[in-house]
Design a protein around this motif. Structure first.
Motif, PDB file in Angstrom:
ATOM      1  N   GLY A  12       0.826  -1.194   0.000  1.00  0.00           N
ATOM      2  CA  GLY A  12       0.000   0.000   0.000  1.00  0.00           C
ATOM      3  C   GLY A  12       0.861   1.246   0.000  1.00  0.00           C
ATOM      4  O   GLY A  12       2.080   1.190  -0.183  1.00  0.00           O
ATOM      5  N   ASP A  13       0.205   2.367   0.221  1.00  0.00           N
ATOM      6  CA  ASP A  13       0.877   3.661   0.137  1.00  0.00           C
ATOM      7  C   ASP A  13       1.436   4.157   1.468  1.00  0.00           C
ATOM      8  O   ASP A  13       1.970   5.251   1.533  1.00  0.00           O
ATOM      9  CB  ASP A  13      -0.103   4.721  -0.383  1.00  0.00           C
ATOM     10  CG  ASP A  13      -0.545   4.438  -1.794  1.00  0.00           C
ATOM     11  OD1 ASP A  13       0.267   3.898  -2.565  1.00  0.00           O
ATOM     12  OD2 ASP A  13      -1.698   4.758  -2.121  1.00  0.00           O
ATOM     13  N   GLY A  37       5.174  -1.283  -1.170  1.00  0.00           N
ATOM     14  CA  GLY A  37       4.432  -0.252  -1.898  1.00  0.00           C
ATOM     15  C   GLY A  37       3.175  -0.836  -2.523  1.00  0.00           C
ATOM     16  O   GLY A  37       2.661  -1.857  -2.077  1.00  0.00           O
ATOM     17  N   ARG A  38       2.710  -0.193  -3.578  1.00  0.00           N
ATOM     18  CA  ARG A  38       1.522  -0.689  -4.278  1.00  0.00           C
ATOM     19  C   ARG A  38       1.870  -1.932  -5.090  1.00  0.00           C
ATOM     20  O   ARG A  38       2.953  -2.038  -5.637  1.00  0.00           O
ATOM     21  CB  ARG A  38       0.971   0.359  -5.231  1.00  0.00           C
ATOM     22  CG  ARG A  38       0.133   1.392  -4.552  1.00  0.00           C
ATOM     23  CD  ARG A  38      -0.610   2.213  -5.633  1.00  0.00           C
ATOM     24  NE  ARG A  38      -1.512   3.116  -5.000  1.00  0.00           N
ATOM     25  CZ  ARG A  38      -2.770   2.813  -4.687  1.00  0.00           C
ATOM     26  NH1 ARG A  38      -3.252   1.638  -4.971  1.00  0.00           N
ATOM     27  NH2 ARG A  38      -3.538   3.690  -4.093  1.00  0.00           N
ATOM     28  N   ILE A  39       0.923  -2.843  -5.163  1.00  0.00           N
ATOM     29  CA  ILE A  39       1.089  -4.042  -5.978  1.00  0.00           C
ATOM     30  C   ILE A  39       0.123  -3.934  -7.158  1.00  0.00           C
ATOM     31  O   ILE A  39      -1.053  -3.591  -6.973  1.00  0.00           O
ATOM     32  CB  ILE A  39       0.791  -5.306  -5.151  1.00  0.00           C
ATOM     33  CG1 ILE A  39       1.862  -5.472  -4.079  1.00  0.00           C
ATOM     34  CG2 ILE A  39       0.745  -6.531  -6.042  1.00  0.00           C
ATOM     35  CD1 ILE A  39       1.683  -6.694  -3.235  1.00  0.00           C
ATOM     36  N   LYS A  44      -1.341  -9.157  -7.790  1.00  0.00           N
ATOM     37  CA  LYS A  44      -2.043  -9.367  -6.518  1.00  0.00           C
ATOM     38  C   LYS A  44      -2.288 -10.830  -6.197  1.00  0.00           C
ATOM     39  O   LYS A  44      -2.025 -11.280  -5.084  1.00  0.00           O
ATOM     40  CB  LYS A  44      -3.372  -8.612  -6.510  1.00  0.00           C
ATOM     41  CG  LYS A  44      -3.223  -7.152  -6.223  1.00  0.00           C
ATOM     42  CD  LYS A  44      -4.580  -6.484  -6.168  1.00  0.00           C
ATOM     43  CE  LYS A  44      -4.410  -4.987  -5.993  1.00  0.00           C
ATOM     44  NZ  LYS A  44      -5.701  -4.302  -6.016  1.00  0.00           N
ATOM     45  N   ALA A  45      -2.809 -11.595  -7.146  1.00  0.00           N
ATOM     46  CA  ALA A  45      -3.153 -12.994  -6.853  1.00  0.00           C
ATOM     47  C   ALA A  45      -1.921 -13.782  -6.417  1.00  0.00           C
ATOM     48  O   ALA A  45      -1.978 -14.516  -5.424  1.00  0.00           O
ATOM     49  CB  ALA A  45      -3.817 -13.647  -8.055  1.00  0.00           C
TER      50      ALA A  45
END
Length: 155
Positions: A12-13, A37-39, A44-45
């Protein structure tokens, strides 16, 4: 202390806020924590599948538990705070384990129970996967079209 080889992956951020919080923690916890960080949606899976347990510790502001649905769809045993949205997605804690919102000790208790019980994780994974099917686009589309059909009938 109980799981010296544990790794904590944070996504995440919130990296800067997370690092501030962790700055008062022991060095061994800092060494075991990685901020990713962001994925991307594409990753994601596989990220969720790589986890022993996914924890959603949000304390508010969630109108829907999409993060739970995503983790459960990947077959990942999921633990979440008992926010109203998370209760709904988890079917009141049957498809994901819930802990008291804001209670770190309760969160730790639930996570440790799952880490220590392979069978419970497998069962939770299966229930979560089944529940996630309710949020598959084919199911959502069918529901929306059904509502439209009823509305048109009542015209």
């Amino acid at each position: 202390e109980r799981y010296p080889k544990a790794r904590f992956l944070c996504v995440g951020d919130g990296e800067s806020d997370g690092r501030k919080i962790l700055s008062s923690f022991p060095e061994n916890l800092l060494e075991a924590t990685e901020f990713l960080g962001r994925i991307s949606d594409e990753d994601k899976a596989s990220f969720y599948k790589s986890l022993t347990v996914y924890v959603a510790p949000q304390i508010g502001g969630e109108s829907f538990g999409i993060v739970l649905a995503e983790a459960m769809a990947a077959g990942c045993p999921t633990v979440a705070s008992d926010l109203k949205a998370f209760k709904a997605v988890s079917q009141e804690g049957t498809a994901a384990r819930l802990f008291t919102n804001g209670d770190a000790h309760d969160c730790a208790r639930v996570v440790m129970e799952l880490i220590d019980d392979d069978e419970a994780r497998q069962e939770l994974s299966a229930r979560g996967s089944a529940r996630a099917c309710d949020y598959d686009w084919s199911e959502v589309t069918r529901s929306v079209l059904s509502i439209y059909a009823k509305a048109l009938q009542n015209r």
